[in-house]
Scaffold this motif. Structure first.
Motif, short mmCIF file in Angstrom:
data_model
loop_
_atom_site.label_atom_id
_atom_site.label_comp_id
_atom_site.label_asym_id
_atom_site.label_seq_id
_atom_site.Cartn_x
_atom_site.Cartn_y
_atom_site.Cartn_z
N PHE A 18 0.83 -1.21 0.00
CA PHE A 18 0.00 0.00 0.00
C PHE A 18 0.86 1.26 0.00
O PHE A 18 1.92 1.29 0.62
CB PHE A 18 -0.92 0.01 1.23
N LYS A 19 0.29 2.30 -0.67
CA LYS A 19 1.03 3.57 -0.73
C LYS A 19 1.02 4.25 0.63
O LYS A 19 2.00 4.79 1.08
CB LYS A 19 0.37 4.49 -1.78
N SER A 20 -0.14 4.19 1.30
CA SER A 20 -0.26 4.92 2.56
C SER A 20 -0.78 4.03 3.68
O SER A 20 -1.91 3.54 3.62
CB SER A 20 -1.21 6.12 2.36
N LEU A 21 0.05 3.84 4.70
CA LEU A 21 -0.41 3.06 5.86
C LEU A 21 -1.40 3.87 6.69
O LEU A 21 -2.23 3.31 7.40
CB LEU A 21 0.77 2.61 6.72
N GLU A 22 -1.31 5.21 6.55
CA GLU A 22 -2.28 6.06 7.27
C GLU A 22 -3.70 5.78 6.75
O GLU A 22 -4.65 5.73 7.50
CB GLU A 22 -1.95 7.53 7.05
N TYR A 23 -3.78 5.61 5.44
CA TYR A 23 -5.08 5.33 4.83
C TYR A 23 -5.60 3.96 5.31
O TYR A 23 -6.79 3.80 5.60
CB TYR A 23 -4.97 5.37 3.30
N ILE A 24 -4.70 2.99 5.42
CA ILE A 24 -5.08 1.65 5.90
C ILE A 24 -5.56 1.73 7.36
O ILE A 24 -6.54 1.09 7.75
CB ILE A 24 -3.88 0.67 5.78
N THR A 25 -4.89 2.57 8.13
CA THR A 25 -5.28 2.78 9.54
C THR A 25 -6.72 3.32 9.58
O THR A 25 -7.56 2.85 10.35
CB THR A 25 -4.32 3.80 10.22
N LEU A 26 -6.96 4.31 8.71
CA LEU A 26 -8.28 4.95 8.65
C LEU A 26 -9.36 3.95 8.21
O LEU A 26 -10.45 3.88 8.79
CB LEU A 26 -8.19 6.08 7.62
N LYS A 27 -9.03 3.15 7.20
CA LYS A 27 -9.97 2.13 6.69
C LYS A 27 -10.33 1.13 7.78
O LYS A 27 -11.49 0.73 7.93
CB LYS A 27 -9.29 1.33 5.55
N THR A 28 -9.32 0.74 8.55
CA THR A 28 -9.54 -0.25 9.62
C THR A 28 -10.43 0.36 10.70
O THR A 28 -11.39 -0.25 11.16
CB THR A 28 -8.18 -0.70 10.22
N LYS A 29 -10.10 1.59 11.07
CA LYS A 29 -10.91 2.29 12.09
C LYS A 29 -12.35 2.43 11.61
O LYS A 29 -13.31 2.19 12.37
CB LYS A 29 -10.27 3.67 12.38
N ASP A 30 -12.53 2.80 10.34
CA ASP A 30 -13.88 2.94 9.78
C ASP A 30 -14.64 1.63 9.88
O ASP A 30 -15.83 1.60 10.22
CB ASP A 30 -13.82 3.37 8.30
#
Ligand SMILES: C[S@@+](CC[C@H](N)C(=O)[O-])C[C@H]1O[C@@H](n2cnc3c(N)ncnc32)[C@H](O)[C@@H]1O
Length: 399
Positions: free
Chosen positions: A120-132
Motif C-alpha cells: 500500500f502507498k499509505s499506511l495512514e489510509y489503511i489505519t483509517l480504513k480499519t478504524k472505519d
C-alpha cells in the motif's frame, strides 16, 4: 519468568477449551528469551519471528505473560487473519470481527498498523480504513460507534501486514509492559526495562553473582536485577488501569487477582543485595536513588557518585553490565574516543576476575578499549543497531 531459567508451565487438559492465538512483541534480539517466558507461562506452539513470538494459549497464559514477563513489550490476542490484496480486503477483515462482543462501545479506540514490505502507498489510509470498519460494524450492531483517542485509548487494535497476510489483534497489555510503574525519575537516554532485563539474562548473570553498573543513569539495570533477585513479578507494581485486558468484555478479575496473589507469595525478602551502581553525574545518581526508593529498594542496593575510571570493584569477582553514552552528538563522540582506551586500562588494572558487558552501537568498541570480546550479541535499542560485548578480564592482561 523473570528468573534466568524459567520453568515450563503445563496447561491442564480442561483449560485448553478456550485456546487462542497470541503474538507477544519484544525488542529485536530478545525473541528467544521471550519464547522462554511464553513456555514458562504455559504457551504452546511457540514460533519466534523478528521482534516477536507467536503462541497458543488460554486467557490465563495471556494474563501470566502480562504479569511475569520481563521481556515482552505487548501481549496481543489474535482476532482475525486473512490473505489480502486490496484496501477493501482489509476493511472486510476488520468489519467481520464482532467488535461489540470484544469491548463496550463506550471504550475509546486507536488502530495501529505495522507492515513488512507493504504493497500500500499509505499506511495512514489503511489505519483509517480499519478504524472505519470497526466503527461501521459497531454502528450496525449497537447503533453507536466508539470514539477515537490517539493519546490514551482504552482499547488498542493492531493490524499486522506481512507476506500478503493481514492479522488483527487486540492489545491485552495497554501501556507497554516495560513501563513497570517504577521509574519516576528519568535521565537523558534511559534503557527500556525489558531491554535491560534481556541484557541481564543474555550475560548469564544469576542473582547469586555480584552485579555492578558503573554508568547506572536512572538505575534501570539495578531495578531489573533487584526484581529478578527478589522473584518480583514485574507487572505487580503497575497500575491496573494500564493493562488493556481490564477493558475487554472477557476480563476475569478473579483470575487476575489469583495470579497476582500467587505472584506476591513468590516474592522473597532480603536485607541486602550484591548489586551496586555508580555514575559520574550527580543528577543521575540522585535520580537512580529516587527510583530505588520509590521501588522500596534503596536499603538493599548501594549507589554512589564515582567515575568508572577511578572505581575499585566492590568485590573480587562478579558481572559488570552497563550502557555507556552512545556518542551520537559530536562532542560526546570525541570524548568517548578518548575515554575508551582509558576504560580498557582501568578494566585490565582493576577488574581482573570480572566479566564485563557493554551495550554499544559502536562497532569499534573492542578495538578502542583494546580487549578481545568473548561474545558479541546483536541487539536493537529501538531503531539503533547495537552489540552487547562481553569481556572476561583476567589477571596479567595489563602490560
Ligand atoms: C546512556 S546513560 C545510561 C543509562 C542507564 N542505563 C539508564 O537506563 O538510565 C550513560 C550514563 O553514563 C554516565 N557516565 C558517562 N561517563 C561516565 C564515567 N566516566 N563514569 C561513570 N559514569 C559515566 C552518564 O552520566 C550517564 O548517566
Amino acid at each position: 519468568m523473570s528468573d534466568p531459567k524459567p520453568a515450563r508451565r503445563v496447561i491442564r487438559r480442561n483449560e485448553s477449551a478456550q485456546l487462542q492465538h497470541w503474538f507477544a512483541t519484544c525488542p529485536r534480539g530478545l525473541e528467544s528469551l521471550l519464547a522462554e517466558d511464553i513456555a514458562a507461562a504455559g504457551g504452546q506452539e511457540i514460533v519466534s519471528t523478528h521482534g516477536g513470538v507467536g503462541f497458543v494459549g488460554n486467557k490465563e497464559v495471556g494474563y501470566r505473560l502480562n504479569l511475569h514477563s520481563r521481556i515482552a513489550t505487548r501481549v496481543l490476542c489474535r482476532l482475525a487473519s486473512a490473505d489480502f490484496s486490496s484496501e477493501q480486503d482489509i476493511y472486510r477483515l476488520a468489519y467481520d470481527v464482532a467488535w461489540s462482543q470484544c469491548f463496550d462501545v463506550s471504550r475509546s479506540i486507536r488502530v495501529y498498523v505495522t507492515a513488512v514490505r507493504s504493497p500500500f502507498k499509505s499506511l495512514e489510509y489503511i489505519t483509517l480504513k480499519t478504524k472505519d470498519a470497526v466503527c461501521d460494524r459497531f454502528r450496525a450492531d449497537v447503533g453507536r460507534r466508539p470514539d477515537v483517542n490517539t493519546a490514551a485509548p482504552d482499547v488498542r487494535i493492531h493490524l499486522f501486514l506481512a507476506d500478503g497476510k493481514a492479522t488483527l489483534y487486540v492489545d491485552t497489555s495497554g501501556e507497554p509492559l516495560w513501563m513497570r510503574g517504577q521509574k519516576i525519575a528519568k535521565v537523558a537516554a534511559p534503557l527500556k526495562e525489558n531491554l535491560a532485563a534481556g541484557i541481564l539474562r543474555l550475560t548469564g548473570w544469576t542473582p547469586a553473582q555480584p552485579l555492578l553498573d558503573p554508568m547506572c543513569g536512572s538505575g534501570t539495570f539495578l531495578l531489573e536485577a533487584a526484581g529478578m533477585a527478589l522473584g518480583d513479578a514485574p507487572g505487580l507494581a503497575r497500575d491496573m488501569k494500564d493493562f488493556g485486558f481490564t477493558r475487554l468484555t472477557d476480563y476475569d478479575p478473579a483470575l487476575w487477582k489469583r495470579l497476582c496473589m500467587e505472584a506476591a507469595e513468590q516474592r522473597t525478602m532480603a536485607d541486602r543485595l550484591a548489586i551496586w551502581g555508580s555514575d559520574n553525574d550527580d543528577d543521575a545518581v540522585a535520580r537512580a536513588q529516587q527510583n530505588l526508593a520509590h521501588a522500596g529498594l534503596d536499603d538493599l542496593i548501594e549507589i554512589r557518585h564515582a567515575d568508572l575510571l577511578d572505581i575499585d570493584p566492590p568485590v573480587t569477582s562478579g558481572v559488570l553490565v552497563t550502557n555507556p553514552p552512545y556518542g551520537e552528538r559530536l562532542g560526546e563522540a570525541e570524548a568517548l574516543a578518548a575515554f575508551y582506551p582509558k576504560l580498557g586500562d582501568a578494566l585490565k588494572q582493576r577488574f581482573a576476575g570480572w566479566t564485563c558487558w557493554f551495550l554499544s552501537a559502536d562497532a569499534n568498541l573492542p578495538k578502542r578499549i583494546g580487549l578481545q570480546p568473548k561474545r558479541k550479541i546483536p541487539l536493537w535499542n529501538g531503531n539503533l543497531e547495537c552489540r552487547l560485548y562481553g569481556f572476561d578480564i583476567v589477571s596479567g592482561q595489563h602490560r
